[in-house]
Each structure stands twice: as structure tokens, then as C-alpha cells.
Design a protein around this motif. Sequence first.
Motif, PDB file in Angstrom:
ATOM      1  N   PRO A  86      26.541  -6.392 149.834  1.00  0.00           N
ATOM      2  CA  PRO A  86      25.452  -5.877 148.999  1.00  0.00           C
ATOM      3  C   PRO A  86      24.944  -4.488 149.347  1.00  0.00           C
ATOM      4  CG  PRO A  86      25.091  -8.193 149.472  1.00  0.00           C
ATOM      5  CD  PRO A  86      26.259  -7.763 150.314  1.00  0.00           C
ATOM      6  N   VAL A  87      24.567  -4.239 150.604  1.00  0.00           N
ATOM      7  CA  VAL A  87      23.985  -2.942 150.942  1.00  0.00           C
ATOM      8  C   VAL A  87      25.004  -1.825 150.747  1.00  0.00           C
ATOM      9  CG1 VAL A  87      22.928  -1.550 152.763  1.00  0.00           C
ATOM     10  CG2 VAL A  87      22.325  -3.961 152.543  1.00  0.00           C
ATOM     11  N   GLU A  88      26.240  -2.054 151.160  1.00  0.00           N
ATOM     12  CA  GLU A  88      27.282  -1.037 151.002  1.00  0.00           C
ATOM     13  C   GLU A  88      27.569  -0.780 149.529  1.00  0.00           C
ATOM     14  OE1 GLU A  88      30.190   1.788 151.465  1.00  0.00           O
ATOM     15  OE2 GLU A  88      28.589   1.113 152.800  1.00  0.00           O
ATOM     16  N   ALA A  89      27.622  -1.859 148.727  1.00  0.00           N
ATOM     17  CA  ALA A  89      27.871  -1.694 147.285  1.00  0.00           C
ATOM     18  C   ALA A  89      26.746  -0.905 146.631  1.00  0.00           C
ATOM     19  CB  ALA A  89      28.017  -3.063 146.627  1.00  0.00           C
ATOM     20  N   LEU A  90      25.512  -1.191 147.008  1.00  0.00           N
ATOM     21  CA  LEU A  90      24.366  -0.477 146.432  1.00  0.00           C
ATOM     22  C   LEU A  90      24.305   0.964 146.920  1.00  0.00           C
ATOM     23  CD1 LEU A  90      21.838  -3.405 146.683  1.00  0.00           C
ATOM     24  CD2 LEU A  90      22.522  -2.264 144.560  1.00  0.00           C
ATOM     25  N   ARG A  91      24.706   1.194 148.167  1.00  0.00           N
ATOM     26  CA  ARG A  91      24.763   2.565 148.690  1.00  0.00           C
ATOM     27  C   ARG A  91      25.751   3.387 147.885  1.00  0.00           C
ATOM     28  NH1 ARG A  91      27.805   5.910 151.705  1.00  0.00           N
ATOM     29  NH2 ARG A  91      29.482   4.355 151.754  1.00  0.00           N
TER      30      ARG A  91
ATOM     31  N   LEU B 128      24.949   6.675 145.451  1.00  0.00           N
ATOM     32  CA  LEU B 128      25.585   7.965 145.697  1.00  0.00           C
ATOM     33  C   LEU B 128      26.398   8.416 144.482  1.00  0.00           C
ATOM     34  CD1 LEU B 128      26.767   7.487 149.390  1.00  0.00           C
ATOM     35  CD2 LEU B 128      24.898   8.952 148.579  1.00  0.00           C
ATOM     36  N   GLU B 129      27.060   7.473 143.830  1.00  0.00           N
ATOM     37  CA  GLU B 129      27.800   7.812 142.611  1.00  0.00           C
ATOM     38  C   GLU B 129      26.837   8.276 141.518  1.00  0.00           C
ATOM     39  OE1 GLU B 129      29.853   4.201 141.834  1.00  0.00           O
ATOM     40  OE2 GLU B 129      31.344   4.513 143.424  1.00  0.00           O
ATOM     41  N   GLY B 130      25.658   7.650 141.468  1.00  0.00           N
ATOM     42  CA  GLY B 130      24.650   8.067 140.511  1.00  0.00           C
ATOM     43  C   GLY B 130      24.161   9.481 140.780  1.00  0.00           C
ATOM     44  N   LEU B 131      23.993   9.826 142.050  1.00  0.00           N
ATOM     45  CA  LEU B 131      23.599  11.186 142.405  1.00  0.00           C
ATOM     46  C   LEU B 131      24.672  12.188 141.988  1.00  0.00           C
ATOM     47  CD1 LEU B 131      22.131  10.647 145.996  1.00  0.00           C
ATOM     48  CD2 LEU B 131      20.836  11.108 143.898  1.00  0.00           C
TER      49      LEU B 131
ATOM     50  N   LEU C 172      17.639  12.462 139.905  1.00  0.00           N
ATOM     51  CA  LEU C 172      18.294  13.763 140.077  1.00  0.00           C
ATOM     52  C   LEU C 172      18.850  14.250 138.734  1.00  0.00           C
ATOM     53  CD1 LEU C 172      18.913  15.742 142.440  1.00  0.00           C
ATOM     54  CD2 LEU C 172      21.211  14.763 142.484  1.00  0.00           C
ATOM     55  N   ASN C 173      17.957  14.584 137.832  1.00  0.00           N
ATOM     56  CA  ASN C 173      18.356  15.027 136.507  1.00  0.00           C
ATOM     57  C   ASN C 173      17.280  15.962 135.971  1.00  0.00           C
ATOM     58  OD1 ASN C 173      18.529  14.908 133.464  1.00  0.00           O
ATOM     59  ND2 ASN C 173      20.332  13.682 133.977  1.00  0.00           N
ATOM     60  N   ASP C 174      17.703  17.149 135.516  1.00  0.00           N
ATOM     61  CA  ASP C 174      16.729  18.125 135.039  1.00  0.00           C
ATOM     62  C   ASP C 174      16.772  18.343 133.529  1.00  0.00           C
ATOM     63  OD1 ASP C 174      19.123  19.438 134.835  1.00  0.00           O
ATOM     64  OD2 ASP C 174      18.574  21.126 136.140  1.00  0.00           O
ATOM     65  N   ASP C 175      17.394  17.417 132.808  1.00  0.00           N
ATOM     66  CA  ASP C 175      17.359  17.488 131.348  1.00  0.00           C
ATOM     67  C   ASP C 175      15.894  17.416 130.905  1.00  0.00           C
ATOM     68  OD1 ASP C 175      17.258  16.574 128.550  1.00  0.00           O
ATOM     69  OD2 ASP C 175      19.420  16.331 128.737  1.00  0.00           O
ATOM     70  N   PRO C 176      15.416  18.360 130.093  1.00  0.00           N
ATOM     71  CA  PRO C 176      14.012  18.350 129.673  1.00  0.00           C
ATOM     72  C   PRO C 176      13.576  17.042 129.041  1.00  0.00           C
ATOM     73  CG  PRO C 176      15.038  20.436 129.078  1.00  0.00           C
ATOM     74  CD  PRO C 176      16.143  19.539 129.570  1.00  0.00           C
TER      75      PRO C 176
ATOM     76  N   ALA D 244      19.317  14.930 148.728  1.00  0.00           N
ATOM     77  CA  ALA D 244      19.247  13.596 148.130  1.00  0.00           C
ATOM     78  C   ALA D 244      20.356  12.699 148.675  1.00  0.00           C
ATOM     79  CB  ALA D 244      19.340  13.692 146.605  1.00  0.00           C
ATOM     80  N   VAL D 245      21.544  13.252 148.815  1.00  0.00           N
ATOM     81  CA  VAL D 245      22.664  12.489 149.364  1.00  0.00           C
ATOM     82  C   VAL D 245      22.393  12.113 150.818  1.00  0.00           C
ATOM     83  CG1 VAL D 245      25.091  12.632 150.051  1.00  0.00           C
ATOM     84  CG2 VAL D 245      24.386  13.428 147.783  1.00  0.00           C
ATOM     85  N   ALA D 246      21.933  13.085 151.598  1.00  0.00           N
ATOM     86  CA  ALA D 246      21.642  12.827 153.014  1.00  0.00           C
ATOM     87  C   ALA D 246      20.546  11.773 153.167  1.00  0.00           C
ATOM     88  CB  ALA D 246      21.226  14.124 153.704  1.00  0.00           C
ATOM     89  N   ALA D 247      19.507  11.855 152.332  1.00  0.00           N
ATOM     90  CA  ALA D 247      18.415  10.881 152.401  1.00  0.00           C
ATOM     91  C   ALA D 247      18.901   9.484 152.037  1.00  0.00           C
ATOM     92  CB  ALA D 247      17.275  11.302 151.473  1.00  0.00           C
ATOM     93  N   ALA D 248      19.770   9.406 151.021  1.00  0.00           N
ATOM     94  CA  ALA D 248      20.298   8.104 150.609  1.00  0.00           C
ATOM     95  C   ALA D 248      21.172   7.497 151.704  1.00  0.00           C
ATOM     96  CB  ALA D 248      21.089   8.251 149.310  1.00  0.00           C
TER      97      ALA D 248
END
Length: 210
Positions: free
Chosen positions: A81-86, A90-93, A102-106, A181-185
Motif C-alpha cells: 500500500p504505502v509504496e503503491a501510493l507513493r 509521484l506520477e501525479g506530480l 501541482l497545477n497552474d491552469d487558471p 514537491a517530489v522531495a517532500a513526497a
Amino acid sequence: MSEIGLRERKKQRMYQVLSDIAIRLFLEKGFDAVSVAEVAAAAEISKPTLFRYFPAKEDLVLYRIADHEGEAARVAAEGEPVEALRRHFLEGLERSDPVTGLNDDPRVLAFHKLLYGTPSLVARAYAHQERAEAALAEVLGGDLDARLAAGQIMAVRRILAMENWRRIAAGERVEDVRPDAVAAAERAFGRLAEALPPRVRAHRPSIDTE
């Protein structure tokens, strides 16, 4: 296509259309300034018809994130679970998924501001979070340890996303925020992996073979 399949597709389109119309009005005028009757009129349907799709005004907004309610549980069921969610976070980032913040679309930023700047929507989103947490706890085993673990995991995902969104909303560029963001995750999920009971970390949902 079967008649049932066509009817279901038309129903899902109506959900999307009503939600889009409502969010546009809410962004233009403010959530509290727009009535359900005004949304119904803009969609050219009756108020009772609108309520058949969305029992509460807040649901018109929360529909946009409804698909994510069971996401953590689905991902956790795919492996450790934790590895899958990690990996999933990260893929989402990497693809700037709005769920990661992490998205700047207005349009995404405006929706976030609407959601988190409206008390009744925040309360509704909290209920959404609780259901997602409960679903994850079931995947992790359903006992107290599983519920505690699910709470910690959901908190990590939420806080990471909110920090990313805070920085983007303050004017920082996605590409500048992404390395942090990646480092924090990585750091947060690493600590989760160390802190959670081994039984929960390695839990596999039982498969009914009958």
C-alpha cells in the motif's frame, strides 16, 4: 449500443453539464450568491429535475472530485500500500495532476479557490475525505491499526497537495515547485513506511475465489 448503456451515458453527460454550468456561475458570482433555481434556469431544466441529479447545492461542485473518492483505496489494493501510493503520488506530480496541487491552469486554481474558500464546500469536502479514508482503511484490514494508518496516509496526501497548491497560488512556477514537491513526497512517504506497523504496510486484500 444498448438502450440502457445509451441512457446511462446521457445521464452521466447531464451530471457533467449541470456541474459545469453551476461552477461557472459560482466562479462568476460567488457560491452563496447563486441559487439552485438560477443554476436550473441556466441549464434550462426545472429545479426539481436538478435536485434529482444533485440533492444538495454543494454536490454540484464536489461532483468534479467525486471520482477521486475511492482512488487511494484502489491504488493501495494494487500492491504494497504505502509504496503503491507513493508511486501514484509521484506520477501525479510528474503529469501535474490537479489532485497533487501541482497545477497552474487558471481554471484549476479558480476551482481550488472556490472549494477551499467556501465554508460549506470545505465541510462537504471533509465528508468526502472521511469516506475516502474509510475505504482505504478497509483495504488495509479494517481494524484500528488500519484506520490509524489510513488517517496518516490521507493526511500526508492532503498536506502535500495543499502545500503545492499554496505555492502555486502565491505565483510560483510549476517547474520551480516540482523538485521540492517530489522531495517532500519521497520524504513523507518514507517516514510513513518506517512508522506504520509492518502488518499494515504489507497488507494484501483477500481475493474471493468462489
